[in-house]
Design an enzyme around this catalytic site. Structure first.
Site, short mmCIF file in Angstrom:
data_model
loop_
_atom_site.label_atom_id
_atom_site.label_comp_id
_atom_site.label_asym_id
_atom_site.label_seq_id
_atom_site.Cartn_x
_atom_site.Cartn_y
_atom_site.Cartn_z
N LYS A 68 0.91 4.33 -2.93
CA LYS A 68 0.38 5.73 -2.37
C LYS A 68 1.63 6.20 -2.91
O LYS A 68 1.64 7.84 -3.29
CB LYS A 68 -0.09 5.50 -1.06
CG LYS A 68 -1.28 4.96 -0.87
CD LYS A 68 -2.34 5.29 -1.88
CE LYS A 68 -3.82 5.09 -1.09
NZ LYS A 68 -4.95 5.50 -2.32
N TYR A 103 0.69 -1.23 -0.06
CA TYR A 103 -0.07 0.18 0.00
C TYR A 103 0.93 1.22 -0.12
O TYR A 103 0.47 2.05 -0.75
CB TYR A 103 -0.88 -0.07 1.19
CG TYR A 103 -2.04 1.11 1.42
CD1 TYR A 103 -3.02 0.97 0.36
CD2 TYR A 103 -1.69 2.03 2.48
CE1 TYR A 103 -4.03 2.23 0.75
CE2 TYR A 103 -2.51 2.97 2.67
CZ TYR A 103 -3.41 3.05 1.81
OH TYR A 103 -4.76 4.27 2.00
#
Ligand SMILES: NC(=O)c1ccc[n+]([C@@H]2O[C@H](COP(=O)([O-])OP(=O)(O)OC[C@H]3O[C@@H](n4cnc5c(N)ncnc54)[C@H](O)[C@@H]3O)[C@@H](O)[C@H]2O)c1
Length: 288
Positions: A175, A171
């Site tokens: 991001k 993640y």
């Protein structure tokens, strides 16, 4: 007149959480909204056409303009169909809000290939796929003499930017990639009249309530207290960035509680130099 009167927007992952609040606010402010949501679980499994349609029903019942789209934006074709739907149903496209997201947390030493692939697909490829198809449309418009006044708002996260969150390597990498993509896209698409920014939000949603420790950070407000961690408190910044008169581009903003902060990226903090070729020993003495 609403701040987004006449704007045509696609919002991914708008069936729940933060994206749903974006869709409701955009419609209240006069935008026509394509409400995209695949309707899967937190981890991106399954699909349900319900959430996207429920948000559309809510908008239409309140007198707004919206249509549902249940494509998977992690696929190239799904993203293309989303952009095509805005053009065919509403006659154009002014705003893309890339927001859809999932989590498949895990520590590096035990991470499965499927955990890595799914998170990178929804976040990094999903953001790029919608951006790519929208950019193609805006480039064509610009070349035809209809210079767009368009905006893209991407969704990054403190995880990957300001917090190297253990257990979120997939993640965080996605991001951080989205933040980098935002800056490149802002440079590249300016000539076609497109501004590109990103937000790194924190709000109480099913995604954060499933993350250990986050629920406690954002407790339910007491009776009569302002709910600063409501997902609805993220949308006004996105509405501003989407508006026709907004001049801002190439920025990443953290938005949480009552604060909006502009974030800064990588920069030189120390330089060592040589006149000749580098030697390991020289670097070992001077770099640490
Ligand atoms: N909530 C927070 O505090 C927080 C913090 C940092 C970043 N974010 C980011 O904000 C965004 C929204 O998260 P949220 O907290 O509202 O979560 P959420 O789970 O409430 O909403 C996300 C929505 O995206 C949809 N979605 C997932 N994969 C999709 C796909 N492939 N195609 C279409 N739709 C898909 C889901 O069905 C869901 O309705 C995400 O990108 C998330 O990473 C949230």
């Amino acid at each position: 007149m609403g701040a987004l009167e006449g704007r045509i927007a696609v919002i991914t992952g708008a069936g729940r959480g933060i994206g749903r609040e974006h869709a409701l606010l955009f419609a209240r402010e006069g935008a026509s909204v394509v409400v995209n949501d695949l309707g899967g679980s937190n981890t991106g499994e399954g699909a349900d056409t319900g959430p996207a349609h429920e948000v559309v029903d809510e908008i239409v019942a309140a007198g707004g303009k919206a249509v549902a789209n249940t494509q998977n934006i992690a696929t190239w074709d799904g993203a293309a169909r989303l952009v095509e739907q805005a053009i065919s149903e509403f006659g154009g496209l002014d705003v893309v809000v890339n927001n859809a997201g999932i989590l498949r947390d895990g520590f590096i030493a035990g991470m499965e290939e499927s955990q890595w692939d799914a998170v990178l697909a929804v976040h990094l490829k999903g953001h790029f796929s919608v951006l790519r198809h929208a950019a193609t449309y805006w480039k064509e418009q610009s070349k035809a003499g209809n210079q767009p006044n368009a905006a893209v708002i991407n969704t990054a996260s403190g995880s990957g930017l300001t917090i190297p969150n253990a257990g979120q390597v997939n993640y965080g990498a996605a991001k951080a990639g989205i933040a980098a993509m935002t800056l490149v896209a802002a440079e590249e698409l300016e000539r076609y009249g497109v501004r590109v920014n990103a937000i790194a939000p924190i709000a109480r949603t099913r995604l954060t309530l499933a993350t250990p420790g986050m629920g406690a950070l954002m407790g339910e407000p007491e009776e009569g207290e302002v709910d600063l961690f409501s997902p609805a408190n993220i949308s006004p910044l996105v509405g501003y960035l989407a508006s026709e008169k907004c001049p801002v581009t190439g920025k990443v903003f953290a938005v949480q509680g009552g604060a909006i902060s502009e974030l800064g990226g990588w920069h030189d903090v120390k330089t060592i130099e040589t006149d000749g070729l580098w030697e390991i020993d020289d670097i070992a003495v001077r770099l640490p």
